[in-house]
Write an enzyme that holds these catalytic residues in place. Structure first.
Site, PDB file in Angstrom:
ATOM      1  N   ASN A 181       0.802  -1.231   0.000  1.00  0.00           N
ATOM      2  CA  ASN A 181       0.000   0.000   0.000  1.00  0.00           C
ATOM      3  C   ASN A 181       0.836   1.283   0.000  1.00  0.00           C
ATOM      4  O   ASN A 181       0.409   2.294  -0.528  1.00  0.00           O
ATOM      5  CB  ASN A 181      -1.010  -0.006   1.159  1.00  0.00           C
ATOM      6  CG  ASN A 181      -0.357  -0.201   2.503  1.00  0.00           C
ATOM      7  OD1 ASN A 181       0.792  -0.631   2.607  1.00  0.00           O
ATOM      8  ND2 ASN A 181      -1.088   0.100   3.553  1.00  0.00           N
ATOM      9  N   GLU A 278       4.685  -4.438  12.040  1.00  0.00           N
ATOM     10  CA  GLU A 278       3.689  -3.391  11.760  1.00  0.00           C
ATOM     11  C   GLU A 278       2.548  -4.073  11.029  1.00  0.00           C
ATOM     12  O   GLU A 278       2.629  -4.330   9.827  1.00  0.00           O
ATOM     13  CB  GLU A 278       4.307  -2.293  10.880  1.00  0.00           C
ATOM     14  CG  GLU A 278       5.442  -1.522  11.532  1.00  0.00           C
ATOM     15  CD  GLU A 278       4.969  -0.543  12.588  1.00  0.00           C
ATOM     16  OE1 GLU A 278       3.750  -0.414  12.808  1.00  0.00           O
ATOM     17  OE2 GLU A 278       5.825   0.083  13.225  1.00  0.00           O
ATOM     18  N   CYS A 312      -3.410   0.761   6.866  1.00  0.00           N
ATOM     19  CA  CYS A 312      -3.447  -0.071   8.075  1.00  0.00           C
ATOM     20  C   CYS A 312      -4.102   0.622   9.263  1.00  0.00           C
ATOM     21  O   CYS A 312      -4.819   0.007  10.039  1.00  0.00           O
ATOM     22  CB  CYS A 312      -2.032  -0.475   8.439  1.00  0.00           C
ATOM     23  SG  CYS A 312      -0.925   0.935   8.547  1.00  0.00           S
ATOM     24  N   GLU A 492       8.133   2.485  14.407  1.00  0.00           N
ATOM     25  CA  GLU A 492       8.824   3.142  13.307  1.00  0.00           C
ATOM     26  C   GLU A 492       8.678   4.641  13.510  1.00  0.00           C
ATOM     27  O   GLU A 492       7.756   5.097  14.195  1.00  0.00           O
ATOM     28  CB  GLU A 492       8.225   2.711  11.963  1.00  0.00           C
ATOM     29  CG  GLU A 492       8.481   1.225  11.723  1.00  0.00           C
ATOM     30  CD  GLU A 492       8.225   0.731  10.314  1.00  0.00           C
ATOM     31  OE1 GLU A 492       7.177   1.110   9.753  1.00  0.00           O
ATOM     32  OE2 GLU A 492       9.042  -0.053   9.804  1.00  0.00           O
TER      33      GLU A 492
HETATM   34  P1  NAD Z   1       0.928  -9.695   3.505  1.00  0.00           P
HETATM   35  O1  NAD Z   1       1.093 -10.116   4.913  1.00  0.00           O
HETATM   36  O2  NAD Z   1       0.176 -10.555   2.585  1.00  0.00           O
HETATM   37  O3  NAD Z   1       2.368  -9.477   2.824  1.00  0.00           O
HETATM   38  C1  NAD Z   1       3.311  -8.570   3.351  1.00  0.00           C
HETATM   39  C2  NAD Z   1       4.693  -8.967   2.868  1.00  0.00           C
HETATM   40  O4  NAD Z   1       5.042 -10.226   3.425  1.00  0.00           O
HETATM   41  C3  NAD Z   1       4.815  -9.127   1.357  1.00  0.00           C
HETATM   42  O5  NAD Z   1       6.055  -8.615   0.950  1.00  0.00           O
HETATM   43  C4  NAD Z   1       4.745 -10.628   1.180  1.00  0.00           C
HETATM   44  O6  NAD Z   1       5.368 -11.080  -0.003  1.00  0.00           O
HETATM   45  C5  NAD Z   1       5.499 -11.106   2.411  1.00  0.00           C
HETATM   46  N1  NAD Z   1       5.203 -12.465   2.841  1.00  0.00           N
HETATM   47  C6  NAD Z   1       4.044 -13.159   2.683  1.00  0.00           C
HETATM   48  N2  NAD Z   1       4.148 -14.364   3.274  1.00  0.00           N
HETATM   49  C7  NAD Z   1       5.381 -14.445   3.824  1.00  0.00           C
HETATM   50  C8  NAD Z   1       6.074 -15.433   4.580  1.00  0.00           C
HETATM   51  N3  NAD Z   1       5.511 -16.607   4.884  1.00  0.00           N
HETATM   52  N4  NAD Z   1       7.329 -15.180   4.995  1.00  0.00           N
HETATM   53  C9  NAD Z   1       7.912 -13.982   4.718  1.00  0.00           C
HETATM   54  N5  NAD Z   1       7.309 -13.003   3.992  1.00  0.00           N
HETATM   55  C10 NAD Z   1       6.054 -13.225   3.555  1.00  0.00           C
HETATM   56  O7  NAD Z   1       0.292  -8.231   3.558  1.00  0.00           O
HETATM   57  P2  NAD Z   1      -0.158  -7.296   2.339  1.00  0.00           P
HETATM   58  O8  NAD Z   1      -1.416  -7.848   1.745  1.00  0.00           O
HETATM   59  O9  NAD Z   1       1.011  -7.060   1.446  1.00  0.00           O
HETATM   60  O10 NAD Z   1      -0.462  -5.924   3.073  1.00  0.00           O
HETATM   61  C11 NAD Z   1      -1.679  -5.634   3.675  1.00  0.00           C
HETATM   62  C12 NAD Z   1      -1.584  -5.769   5.173  1.00  0.00           C
HETATM   63  O11 NAD Z   1      -0.494  -4.999   5.648  1.00  0.00           O
HETATM   64  C13 NAD Z   1      -2.805  -5.241   5.885  1.00  0.00           C
HETATM   65  O12 NAD Z   1      -3.169  -6.121   6.922  1.00  0.00           O
HETATM   66  C14 NAD Z   1      -2.327  -3.921   6.468  1.00  0.00           C
HETATM   67  O13 NAD Z   1      -3.027  -3.509   7.596  1.00  0.00           O
HETATM   68  C15 NAD Z   1      -0.897  -4.227   6.762  1.00  0.00           C
HETATM   69  N6  NAD Z   1      -0.106  -2.989   6.846  1.00  0.00           N
HETATM   70  C16 NAD Z   1       0.337  -2.574   8.078  1.00  0.00           C
HETATM   71  C17 NAD Z   1       1.057  -1.380   8.187  1.00  0.00           C
HETATM   72  C18 NAD Z   1       1.536  -0.887   9.538  1.00  0.00           C
HETATM   73  O14 NAD Z   1       2.412  -0.040   9.568  1.00  0.00           O
HETATM   74  N7  NAD Z   1       1.013  -1.369  10.652  1.00  0.00           N
HETATM   75  C19 NAD Z   1       1.328  -0.632   7.059  1.00  0.00           C
HETATM   76  C20 NAD Z   1       0.879  -1.090   5.828  1.00  0.00           C
HETATM   77  C21 NAD Z   1       0.156  -2.278   5.730  1.00  0.00           C
END
Ligand code: NAD
Length: 518
Positions: A181, A278, A312, A492
């Site tokens: 995002n 995060e 998020c 962060e």
């Molecule tokens: P996701 O968990 O599907 O993926 C995040 C990252 O993790 C990607 O780069 C993905 O390739 C990697 N990944 C997936 N499985 C993995 C594994 N088993 N081992 C290591 N890496 C792995 O999340 P998304 O769909 O990319 O993002 C959306 C989510 O992120 C939402 O829940 C949102 O709330 C959260 N988010 C949180 C923040 C924050 O600062 N708290 C900021 C942005 C997004």
């Protein structure tokens, strides 16, 4: 301008994007350079893995490039390259590191329009918002450049002239794993404090948004970091797992969903590696009847519809004191219906396209379920098809406001990660605080009221890491950001992030003779 004239000198471009549409932004055409893995100061084809994944432009639904994923060998090469650069970088003074980070911030600023356009094309958010993301990104580098020169331990006097001191030392090779995002901004929020503290980094962006972080890697190199200090590997879960399990990785900073966060923590536990998580949220925004109504409406829109609702910390549970429920709801619906959706590269667009088709379908599924469970769609929620034929396969929907919601509905309990606001009436402060906290998440929260005591009382009672009084979803880099409960831990931004990218060594110095008890 340097930013434009430098482009042809880079590695030959493979894909020219939507020239006609890109013309509508201030930047003109943007080029995606290949390959998209970056190691030891250059773009490289991955040594193994090599599975080609298509990358989409959310605004049009077309493939903009292919990205080759990194296998175990490429991940290892990236980590080794970071290790080598760490030896040089960690020996430099904070002031020397600061100068390099300031130069990187300057280049990002100079090339901001091009990077924002790239982000818009790959992510689907409006160019208006992407520019803000890029501004926050270089501000983050400037902020940590400012801190780098003053990172220090302390001196502690002990009896008999002896003393101790602490050294604030870097951790080593840090891994950053990002969500889709805020691709460029997430990479800056992780790399800026990491590099300021003297660490090296290997970063893996989401496979949906692999493009802009490679630009950041090039900028770091141009700014003067040792080759290999910031590397990019590409791929999905498998590549992420290779990174997390790598024995030479000292720390993992992850931004993404709760289920993936759990897996990251499990992998980190095996290597006793510190983690920053995060994760997702379902944050409450509490609107009291004594608020400035227009500010509260603006706040609710900011809390729900930035980046197509894919944020998020969004305040998606909007609790409204019953006395002003009708007035607030009427105004929020009116304003939501006016949001300009469409080509994200156009200057006046305020909502672009969601990240991809499966995610759009998922968000639609939440709205369908909300209706089945008794919520009322007050506006939006349906698919949006722009008039421009080039955009007809894009992933657009109208922002949605749901009324008649109750706390037990799925749309109120689960993170939707789309432009869907749920409005929930309340009667008393005590009641709303309890309901606001009745969630597994704890990322953010907000309150709108003119009563200053009530505002502080309520945010003090909220179990959330990032709270807003009379505003929502602003991200000054000076303020720490992170979650409570299932939304993660670690911080962060702000000075707090230094704690998560450094470790303390204590040195005890004896000035007298050693007295042995033996
Ligand atoms: P996701 O968990 O599907 O993926 C995040 C990252 O993790 C990607 O780069 C993905 O390739 C990697 N990944 C997936 N499985 C993995 C594994 N088993 N081992 C290591 N890496 C792995 O999340 P998304 O769909 O990319 O993002 C959306 C989510 O992120 C939402 O829940 C949102 O709330 C959260 N988010 C949180 C923040 C924050 O600062 N708290 C900021 C942005 C997004």
């Amino acid at each position: 301008m340097l930013a434009r004239s430098r482009l042809p000198a880079l590695i030959p471009s493979l894909f020219v994007l939507r020239p006609s549409l890109a013309m509508s932004s201030a930047t003109g055409t943007v080029t995606i350079h290949q390959p998209l893995n970056y190691r030891a100061g250059a773009r490289v084809h991955p040594a193994d893995g090599g599975q080609a994944e298509e990358v989409y432009e959310p605004a049009t639904g077309r493939v903009i490039c292919k990205v080759l994923s990194s296998g175990e060998k490429e991940v290892d090469l990236a980590v080794q390259s970071a290790k080598a650069a760490f030896k040089i970088w960690s020996q430099m003074s904070g002031m020397e590191r600061s100068r390099v980070l300031l130069e990187a911030a300057r280049i990002i600023r100079e090339q901001g329009e091009e990077i924002a356009t790239m982000e818009t094309i790959n992510n689907g958010k409006s160019i208006f918002e992407a520019r803000v993301d890029i501004d926050i990104s270089w501000q983050c580098l400037e902020y940590y450049a400012g801190l780098a020169g003053s990172l220090a331990g302390e001196h502690i006097q002990l009896p008999g002239g002896s003393f101790g001191y602490t050294r604030r030392e870097p951790l080593g090779v840090c891994v950053g794993i990002g969500a889709w995002n805020y691709p460029f901004q997430i990479a800056c929020w992780k790399s800026a404090p990491a590099l300021a503290c003297g660490n090296a980094m290997v970063f893996k962006p989401s496979p949906f948004t692999p493009v802009s972080v490679v630009k950041l890697a090039e900028i770091f190199t141009e700014a003067g970091v040792p080759k290999g200090l910031f590397n990019v590997v590409q791929g999905g879960a498998a590549t992420g797992q290779f990174l997390c399990h790598h024995p030479d990785v000292a720390k993992i900073s992850f931004t993404g969903s709760v289920p993936t966060g759990i897996k990251i923590m499990e992998m980190a536990a095996k290597g006793i590696k510190p983690v920053t998580l995060e994760l997702g949220g379902k944050s409450p925004l509490i609107i009291f009847s004594d608020c400035a109504l227009e500010n509260a409406v603006n706040g609710a829109l900011m809390a729900n519809f930035l980046t197509q609702g894919e944020v998020c910390c969004n305040g998606t549970r909007v609790f409204v004191e019953r006395k002003i429920l009708d007035a607030f709801t009427k105004e929020v619906v009116k304003r939501t219906q006016k949001i300009k959706i469409g080509d994200p590269l156009l200057e006046d667009t305020r909502m672009g396209a969601l990240i991809n088709r499966p995610h759009l379908d998922r968000v639609q599924g939440f709205i369908k379920q909300a209706k089945e469970q008794g919520a009322e769609v007050l506006c939006g929620g349906d698919l949006y098809v722009p008039d421009d034929p080039k955009l007809k396969n894009g992933y657009y929907m109208r922002p949605c406001v749901l009324g008649n919601c109750t706390d037990d509905m799925t749309c109120v309990k689960e993170e939707i990660f789309g432009p869907v606001m749920s409005i929930l009436p309340f009667d008393t402060e005590e009641e709303v605080v309890e309901r606001a906290n009745a969630t597994k998440f704890g990322l953010a929260g907000g309150v709108f009221t003119r009563d200053i005591q009530k505002a502080h009382r309520v945010v003090a009672a909220l179990k959330a890491g990032m709270c807003f009084i009379n505003n929502y979803n602003i991200s000054p880099v000076e303020l720490p950001f992170g979650g409570y409960k299932a939304s993660g831990f670690g911080r962060e931004n702000g000075r707090a992030a230094i704690e998560y990218y450094s470790q303390l060594k204590t040195v005890c110095v004896e000035m007298g003779d050693v007295e042995s008890v033996f």
